[in-house]
Design a protein around this motif. Sequence first.
Motif, PDB file in Angstrom:
ATOM      1  N   GLN A 166       0.859  -1.190   0.000  1.00  0.00           N
ATOM      2  CA  GLN A 166       0.000   0.000   0.000  1.00  0.00           C
ATOM      3  C   GLN A 166       0.887   1.228   0.000  1.00  0.00           C
ATOM      4  N   GLY A 167       0.375   2.299  -0.634  1.00  0.00           N
ATOM      5  CA  GLY A 167       1.179   3.506  -0.614  1.00  0.00           C
ATOM      6  C   GLY A 167       0.558   4.642  -1.380  1.00  0.00           C
ATOM      7  N   THR A 168       1.115   5.787  -1.143  1.00  0.00           N
ATOM      8  CA  THR A 168       0.742   7.017  -1.861  1.00  0.00           C
ATOM      9  C   THR A 168       2.001   7.594  -2.466  1.00  0.00           C
ATOM     10  N   TYR A 191       5.165   9.534  -0.738  1.00  0.00           N
ATOM     11  CA  TYR A 191       4.559  10.107   0.454  1.00  0.00           C
ATOM     12  C   TYR A 191       4.372   9.040   1.528  1.00  0.00           C
ATOM     13  N   GLU A 192       3.935   7.820   1.089  1.00  0.00           N
ATOM     14  CA  GLU A 192       3.659   6.755   2.044  1.00  0.00           C
ATOM     15  C   GLU A 192       3.845   5.410   1.331  1.00  0.00           C
ATOM     16  N   LEU A 193       4.449   4.402   2.032  1.00  0.00           N
ATOM     17  CA  LEU A 193       4.634   3.067   1.468  1.00  0.00           C
ATOM     18  C   LEU A 193       4.734   2.060   2.609  1.00  0.00           C
ATOM     19  N   SER A 194       4.057   0.905   2.453  1.00  0.00           N
ATOM     20  CA  SER A 194       4.133  -0.143   3.479  1.00  0.00           C
ATOM     21  C   SER A 194       4.006  -1.514   2.816  1.00  0.00           C
TER      22      SER A 194
END
Length: 694
Positions: free
Chosen positions: A601-603, A657-660
């Motif tokens: 998941q990520g942005t 911005y975001e990553l998991s």
Amino acid sequence: MLNYRIPEDKTYEELITEAQMQIPFYSQEWTNFQPSDPGITILENLTAFEALQLSRIHEMTPGVLKMLLKLLGFEAGKSRCARILLAAEQKMQPMSLPVNQKFRLGDLCFETNRSIRLHGGALNGVYGLFHGQRQEFSYLADREVRIPARVFGEHPKAGDSLLFTMDALPDPGEELIFYVTAAEHRSRNPFEEKGDGTFAQLLWECYTDQGFVKMHVRDDSKGLLVSGEIRMRLPDTQAVPWQEAPDKGYTIRATLVKAEYDVPPKLIQIDGFLFEAWQKETLSACYTFNRVTSASLPKSLTEDGYCTIFCKEEKGSSYKRYEPARLLGEKGRFYETKETKDGQILWMFDKRRFGYGPSKVKNAIKIVVYNEEMMRKYALGTVLGCDHQMIRLPKGHIVAESFCIIAERTDINGEMIYDFVRPGRYGETDLGYDLYENDGYLLIEEAGDYIGATLYLGTLGVMRGEEGNVRTDNVFTAVGLPSSVRFYNPCPGVKGCYRETLDEVKRRFLADLKRPFVAVTARDYEQLVMETPKLCIQKVKAYLYGENNLVRIAVMPGTDEAFPKLSRVYRQAIEKQLENRRLLTTRIEIADPVYTPVDVQGTIYVKRQYENSLTLIEEVIRKNIDYIHSGRNFGEVLKFDQVFHEIEALECVEFIYELSLHPQNPGLAKLIEADIVPNENCLCYAGNILLQTG
């Protein structure tokens, strides 16, 4: 000792200087060091003897090295002629090939080793019968088409069959050779045994006037799994066309009796009606005839005209040489010749007319045929009776299996007698010699009763070693045959090599020392599993598991399945490979591979000028998480930083911005901080990828 390094030997001058420098330590009265002094003379003699001893004590002669290697089970590999299978195209009717029929490919020569009858048949159709349906694969017999075919479908099972239809077949009891070219799996290890039916067994039958009859078959294709020849012995009953065949031709049927394929067989080409030839060129040939009083050879084999004739007049006796008859009514060892209508040269012996002739015994007549070059060089020399007498031969790289010499000597009656002597015979009265085929000489070890005998060349053929391992689809020129018939090789030449030198044997021994035989380290176990014969192994990892002395080995087979599992066949083959290699107190367990998806998941903010940025990002993610098709191994940690930086390095990415990353099955892989740590037998792959772009 095989890898012994000789220390640096000192010269005589260095040794005598050191000895003279030691004299004052032992005697203050000895002051005359000139050569005229008797003590110096004695010292010089002793020093010279020491120098000779030092030069001999470190000497490793070829004979010593050869015996040491033999004690360890390493002997020089013999020379072998390359072997090919040839096919004949555009022949309108059956034709015969004599022994030593020559086929030329550039400056290479290939020959038959026996007379062969080529029949006029051809492979016309190939049909698969599986899943209750018939499917045509006749394009496999067309050399212009190279389309792979799953001849038993995607899921072969016992009872599936393959039909081969032909317009003719050889006579009952004769041999028929096919060659199948398979699309072989890139990671499959070689098979060890010729008749290995681990994955499949086929029942081969020919349709005759008594229905389908089982044939004796040697299948080197391992059930059509790898490229190889299929050698069939036709039944003793007469083959007839099968009216139920798709094209109502002569039919051979192959039915799966056992089907445990790891990869379903995929064929590219099928060639039939093949015959053997070997890369060699016979320069002088000896033809033997049993229990006859006449002999014949094709005219093409004797066109140079240099023939010598030998006959055995009594059982167990030596040969006598015969000459062509010249005058009517003369007596002696003579023969007559004539050319027959079918192109044969016939030698006739008439004991009543000439007083002498061959007896009807084994090997009664020998005809030695020389080409012009060998006729000029066929006299080799005289047996002197000394130790290790070397006699040079006209050529090097000799075919050892067929080589022989002719020894001429006199019997008790003063008549010339002749014996055909092969290398390696060491009876009390025999002429014993070793043939050094690479260098082209023979070494007489035992003269026996042949001291003073004159030696002549008997059979001599030369070969070219690995050069004979030619590629496929070459067109050969057949010497003396119609140019309208086209000969080609559907499979490569194999096994051609020169005799191994002593240095090559030594290198092979030293390389063998580095191969693990007893598994001790994890790397030993992994290498042994990767080298398991006949299997396709993609990934291996060995590790200690639970209690002491239990080694667990995770193995992923290299099959075409999306998530490959170990079959019964694979487990048995791996356990057999490791059983004799493990330490006595070590237990082994083969572990199935397990697979777990990893969700992402990520942005991610991307640059506006890139339209396919999301696709590029997903490709990078899937590539990094794919343990199945990449070089990543079992249990290897999936680093968050590596995935992050590879996405960030894309030109279309502005910033992340975001990553998991999250494993779907926490029992198979754990999330530690931001990294994914799979179990020792676990492989990851990409699961759900949910990305937002900005």
